[in-house]
Structures are given as C-alpha cells and as structure tokens.
Design a protein around this motif. Structure first.
Motif, mmCIF file in Angstrom:
data_model
loop_
_atom_site.group_PDB
_atom_site.id
_atom_site.type_symbol
_atom_site.label_atom_id
_atom_site.label_comp_id
_atom_site.label_asym_id
_atom_site.label_seq_id
_atom_site.Cartn_x
_atom_site.Cartn_y
_atom_site.Cartn_z
ATOM 1 N N MET A 1 36.923 -28.992 -18.763
ATOM 2 C CA MET A 1 36.443 -28.033 -19.756
ATOM 3 C C MET A 1 37.641 -27.478 -20.511
ATOM 4 S SD MET A 1 33.769 -26.574 -21.031
ATOM 5 C CE MET A 1 32.582 -27.059 -19.768
ATOM 6 N N TYR A 2 37.612 -27.644 -21.806
ATOM 7 C CA TYR A 2 38.693 -27.125 -22.645
ATOM 8 C C TYR A 2 38.118 -26.004 -23.498
ATOM 9 C CZ TYR A 2 42.531 -27.059 -26.033
ATOM 10 O OH TYR A 2 43.578 -26.678 -26.845
ATOM 11 N N THR A 3 38.603 -24.788 -23.274
ATOM 12 C CA THR A 3 38.074 -23.608 -23.943
ATOM 13 C C THR A 3 39.123 -23.014 -24.871
ATOM 14 O OG1 THR A 3 36.717 -23.133 -21.999
ATOM 15 C CG2 THR A 3 37.033 -21.338 -23.561
ATOM 16 N N THR A 4 38.704 -22.630 -26.076
ATOM 17 C CA THR A 4 39.638 -22.014 -27.014
ATOM 18 C C THR A 4 39.037 -20.730 -27.582
ATOM 19 O OG1 THR A 4 38.775 -23.189 -28.960
ATOM 20 C CG2 THR A 4 40.532 -24.272 -27.723
ATOM 21 N N ILE A 5 39.933 -19.816 -27.963
ATOM 22 C CA ILE A 5 39.544 -18.595 -28.675
ATOM 23 C C ILE A 5 40.447 -18.489 -29.892
ATOM 24 C CG2 ILE A 5 39.272 -16.092 -28.579
ATOM 25 C CD1 ILE A 5 39.184 -16.274 -25.553
ATOM 26 N N THR A 6 39.864 -18.432 -31.084
ATOM 27 C CA THR A 6 40.674 -18.363 -32.300
ATOM 28 C C THR A 6 40.149 -17.296 -33.257
ATOM 29 O OG1 THR A 6 39.329 -20.092 -33.336
ATOM 30 C CG2 THR A 6 41.337 -20.799 -32.206
ATOM 31 N N LYS A 7 41.067 -16.763 -34.054
ATOM 32 C CA LYS A 7 40.695 -15.866 -35.148
ATOM 33 C C LYS A 7 40.315 -16.751 -36.321
ATOM 34 C CE LYS A 7 44.580 -13.006 -33.677
ATOM 35 N NZ LYS A 7 45.916 -12.514 -34.064
ATOM 36 N N GLN A 8 39.347 -16.337 -37.094
ATOM 37 C CA GLN A 8 38.922 -17.133 -38.239
ATOM 38 C C GLN A 8 39.670 -16.695 -39.497
ATOM 39 O OE1 GLN A 8 36.777 -19.957 -38.282
ATOM 40 N NE2 GLN A 8 37.473 -19.687 -36.191
ATOM 41 N N THR B 1 35.244 -21.855 -28.569
ATOM 42 C CA THR B 1 34.650 -23.186 -28.420
ATOM 43 C C THR B 1 34.719 -23.607 -26.954
ATOM 44 O OG1 THR B 1 36.748 -24.291 -28.949
ATOM 45 C CG2 THR B 1 35.193 -23.951 -30.753
ATOM 46 N N LEU B 2 33.625 -24.125 -26.482
ATOM 47 C CA LEU B 2 33.538 -24.670 -25.126
ATOM 48 C C LEU B 2 33.399 -26.174 -25.271
ATOM 49 C CD1 LEU B 2 30.921 -22.121 -23.684
ATOM 50 C CD2 LEU B 2 33.423 -21.952 -23.627
ATOM 51 N N ASN B 3 34.399 -26.919 -24.797
ATOM 52 C CA ASN B 3 34.462 -28.364 -25.001
ATOM 53 C C ASN B 3 34.374 -29.104 -23.665
ATOM 54 O OD1 ASN B 3 35.392 -28.418 -28.030
ATOM 55 N ND2 ASN B 3 36.730 -26.935 -27.018
ATOM 56 N N PRO B 4 33.181 -29.440 -23.214
ATOM 57 C CA PRO B 4 33.062 -30.216 -21.968
ATOM 58 C C PRO B 4 33.629 -31.625 -22.154
ATOM 59 C CG PRO B 4 30.959 -29.227 -22.632
ATOM 60 C CD PRO B 4 31.870 -29.127 -23.798
ATOM 61 N N GLU C 1 35.615 -22.365 -16.262
ATOM 62 C CA GLU C 1 35.646 -23.607 -15.494
ATOM 63 C C GLU C 1 34.849 -23.475 -14.188
ATOM 64 O OE1 GLU C 1 39.442 -25.096 -13.381
ATOM 65 O OE2 GLU C 1 39.556 -25.816 -15.446
ATOM 66 N N LYS C 2 35.112 -22.378 -13.482
ATOM 67 C CA LYS C 2 34.431 -22.148 -12.206
ATOM 68 C C LYS C 2 32.930 -21.997 -12.404
ATOM 69 C CE LYS C 2 34.562 -19.228 -8.076
ATOM 70 N NZ LYS C 2 35.184 -18.028 -7.435
ATOM 71 N N THR C 3 32.539 -21.370 -13.516
ATOM 72 C CA THR C 3 31.117 -21.180 -13.817
ATOM 73 C C THR C 3 30.403 -22.519 -13.936
ATOM 74 O OG1 THR C 3 31.477 -19.066 -14.929
ATOM 75 C CG2 THR C 3 29.488 -20.268 -15.516
ATOM 76 N N PHE C 4 31.030 -23.475 -14.636
ATOM 77 C CA PHE C 4 30.433 -24.806 -14.785
ATOM 78 C C PHE C 4 30.276 -25.464 -13.419
ATOM 79 C CE2 PHE C 4 30.308 -29.337 -15.514
ATOM 80 C CZ PHE C 4 29.556 -29.473 -16.674
ATOM 81 N N ILE D 1 48.510 -36.337 -22.873
ATOM 82 C CA ILE D 1 47.711 -35.205 -22.400
ATOM 83 C C ILE D 1 47.203 -34.392 -23.585
ATOM 84 C CG2 ILE D 1 47.862 -32.944 -21.272
ATOM 85 C CD1 ILE D 1 47.579 -34.984 -19.194
ATOM 86 N N ASP D 2 48.102 -34.089 -24.532
ATOM 87 C CA ASP D 2 47.732 -33.275 -25.696
ATOM 88 C C ASP D 2 46.624 -33.932 -26.507
ATOM 89 O OD1 ASP D 2 49.554 -31.361 -25.021
ATOM 90 O OD2 ASP D 2 51.113 -32.034 -26.411
ATOM 91 N N ARG D 3 46.736 -35.237 -26.743
ATOM 92 C CA ARG D 3 45.712 -35.962 -27.513
ATOM 93 C C ARG D 3 44.384 -35.924 -26.772
ATOM 94 N NH1 ARG D 3 49.892 -39.809 -28.758
ATOM 95 N NH2 ARG D 3 49.204 -41.084 -27.006
ATOM 96 N N ALA D 4 44.430 -36.100 -25.456
ATOM 97 C CA ALA D 4 43.210 -36.105 -24.661
ATOM 98 C C ALA D 4 42.524 -34.745 -24.719
ATOM 99 C CB ALA D 4 43.524 -36.475 -23.215
ATOM 100 N N VAL D 5 43.314 -33.689 -24.611
ATOM 101 C CA VAL D 5 42.757 -32.338 -24.655
ATOM 102 C C VAL D 5 42.125 -32.053 -26.001
ATOM 103 C CG1 VAL D 5 43.393 -29.897 -24.718
ATOM 104 C CG2 VAL D 5 44.268 -31.348 -22.899
#
Length: 342
Positions: free
Chosen positions: A1-8, A75-78, A253-256, A331-335
């Motif tokens: 799970m890759y999670t992000t928080i961004t300002k718009q 964004t939640l990216n499974p 992550e733990k929640t999933f 790793i970066d590309r995969a994420v």
C-alpha cells in the motif's frame, strides 16, 4: 500500500477552489454508462454529486488565507497483489477508505472542545478510479521517445508528400513507421506504449479530497503540519498541535491487513521502504535474513515490480553505491507506478 498526502497547487499557488480537481476525478466516468460510474462517497454517504463536493469543500474555508491550502489530496494506492487479494472490489475499497479515515483523524495531536479529533470532525469526499495512464515521466515513455520522434517525423514527411510540398515514396515511409513501431522497447498488447495509454492489469486506487477545516468550519486540521506531536501556548493556554504521518501511513497498512486478513511481505511494508532510504545495508540484511519462503516471495514481488533482483547485494563488498542506486531506481519506479505496496 502506497499512501500519499499532498497540497493541491496550480503553478505553485494553492487552489482557491476544488472544482478543477473534482473535474479531473470525474474524467474516468465520461465514457461509462450510469451503472458503471464510480461516484463520490464519504464516511456515511454514497453517490454524492460533484456539485455537492465542490459546494461543501469550497464553503468550508473560514479564515483561511490565499497563501494557505484549502484542502488536501490523499491517495491510497493498493498494489496489484493487494487488489488481487480483495478481488479488485469497489465495495472493499470503500470499506477500507472509511476505516483509513478513522486512522487519519487519530493521527492528529489536536483536541476539539477538550476531546480528541474523530472521523466525524473530518470533512472529506473520496472516489475510486480503476485506471492509470502512462505519463511523460514514466520509464516506458522516456525510453520509447526516440522512436516516437522518428515516427512523428516520418508522418510529417507523408503529409508533405500528400500535400504536394515534397516528393517521396509514401508506402516505403509507412513500412519504416511500422518497423519503428515494432522496434520500440516497451510494448503493451502488441502496441508501442505512448503517453495517455491506459496501463494494463489492476490499477484501482482511491482519491480522497479532505478539507483543511473541520466539519464545524472553526478548527484547522492540517496533515501538512511540520509538528508530529507537541504543545504550544495560544492566548495563554496550552494547545496541542501536529499530525503524525508515520503513524498514519503505518496504520493505513495495518488496517488493510486486519480488515482483509492480508499477509504482508517485508518488502511491501512502509517500514521496509523507510529502512531502505535511510539504511540500505540494514534493508539488505533484513531481506537476506527472511525465512526461505518469505524471501522467495519477496524476490518474486520485487521481480514483478521491475526491480533488478539479480543485483541484490548479498555481502558488504557488493554493497557498492552504484548497485544501491540502481536498486533504488527500480524501487522508486515500482512505488510510483503502484506495482509494489511500499
């Protein structure tokens, strides 16, 4: 799970309205029937219109300056492995989102009227998307670009010949184009990968628009706070402040895992990614020390994600900077592509 928080932001400035972002999130519905459309939802509501989202988020910005973000995007990216585990179910993703937003509220070191922040204080709207498209920064687009440039030039030559502005053999030029199309290194379903092409496989992910202000439009709840958990004095009174991103990412992550009984491999964890960025030697040590079955699974996950597993260092001599950097790029590309949930 890759999670992000961004300002718009738009060209470096904070968006004063959520309208453009909402329009962007609605793009996937354009070619779908009503039954196939994904609608906005929140903690308790379903099938919320885009008009309501805009009205509620834009109307919840009391006392915020133009130089302050009005809303944030989560964004939640499974990963494909996680999506396969839940059978790419929209209902499961909604259930997960609602549980994650409870953890989001818990990650604030704030109090409202003497109590901890809860999900009922958070004004948010979420939407599931099932597609991702190739962007100009993706490896496939970058490495296909020389072929794309030559193809474009040949097509321009054909147009000039057809317009009588130049002489040449159109059929020969078409054969050259066909050859270049096949020679491009990155193909999908027999076609050269181009910008804007939908990515194959399960690509479902969740976009969440969350207001900077709480439900009452009185209190500012910023996940962009530089403070994890601290206290300050405001008007002579001690005030708690801060948002713990590490806590939120780990809880997501733990929640999933808890919700869907998912057995997460070491390389899929947020902890593993942080360890790799801060201490590659420890990361490789942990990886090589996994039980045989877990290690085999880890290598399989990394391999499917395009990480160069043949170059995984196994001793101190191999831990050269060049090898680590090459592994890091993988790793970066995969994420970024959502191929691996770390």
């Amino acid at each position: 799970m890759y999670t992000t928080i961004t300002k718009q932001t738009t060209e470096g400035n904070y968006a004063q309205s959520v309208a453009d972002f909402v329009a962007y999130l609605e793009k996937e519905n354009e070619s779908k029937s009503i039954d196939e459309m994904e609608h906005f939802f929140n903690q308790y509501g379903e099938e919320i219109s885009s008009q309501e989202v805009i009205k509620e988020i834009d109307g919840n910005t009391a006392k915020l300056k133009k130089t302050e973000p009005k809303f944030y995007s989560i964004t939640l990216n499974p990963s494909s492995r996680e999506l396969k585990h839940i059978q790419d179910s929209s209902e499961a993703l909604k259930q997960y989102t609602r549980e994650v937003m409870k953890e989001y509220a818990k990650s604030f070191n704030r109090e409202i009227n003497g109590r901890a922040v809860t999900v009922d204080d958070i004004k948010y709207y979420a939407k599931i998307e099932h597609q991702r498209t190739f962007k100009g920064t993706d490896k496939q687009i970058v490495e296909n670009q020389p072929y794309a440039t030559k193809i474009l030039q040949l097509k321009n030559d054909i147009r000039k010949i057809e317009a009588g502005e130049a002489k040449g053999n159109i059929e020969r030029l078409k054969l050259k184009i066909a050859k270049l199309e096949k020679q491009a290194p990155h193909q999908q379903n027999g076609k050269r990968i181009v910008r804007g092409m939908p990515k194959a496989g399960s690509q479902s992910h969740i976009h969440i628009i969350v207001s900077r202000k709480d439900m009452s439009n009185k209190y500012s709840l910023s996940p962009g706070s530089k403070y994890k958990a601290s206290e300050t004095v405001f008007n002579g009174k001690p005030v708690k402040r801060g948002f713990d991103r590490d806590k939120f990412f780990k809880a997501s992550e733990k929640t999933f895992d808890t919700l869907f009984q998912y057995e997460r491999n070491y390389v899929e964890t947020y902890t593993a990614r942080k360890t790799f960025l801060k201490n590659p030697k420890l990361y490789f040590s942990m990886l090589s020390g996994l039980p045989t079955n877990e290690k085999a699974t880890a290598y399989r996950i990394l391999g499917k994600a395009g990480v160069p597993i043949m170059n995984i260092p196994t001793n101190k001599v191999q831990l050269a900077l060049k090898v680590i950097n090459k592994f890091k790029k993988g790793i970066d590309r995969a994420v970024q592509s959502g191929s691996i949930g770390i």
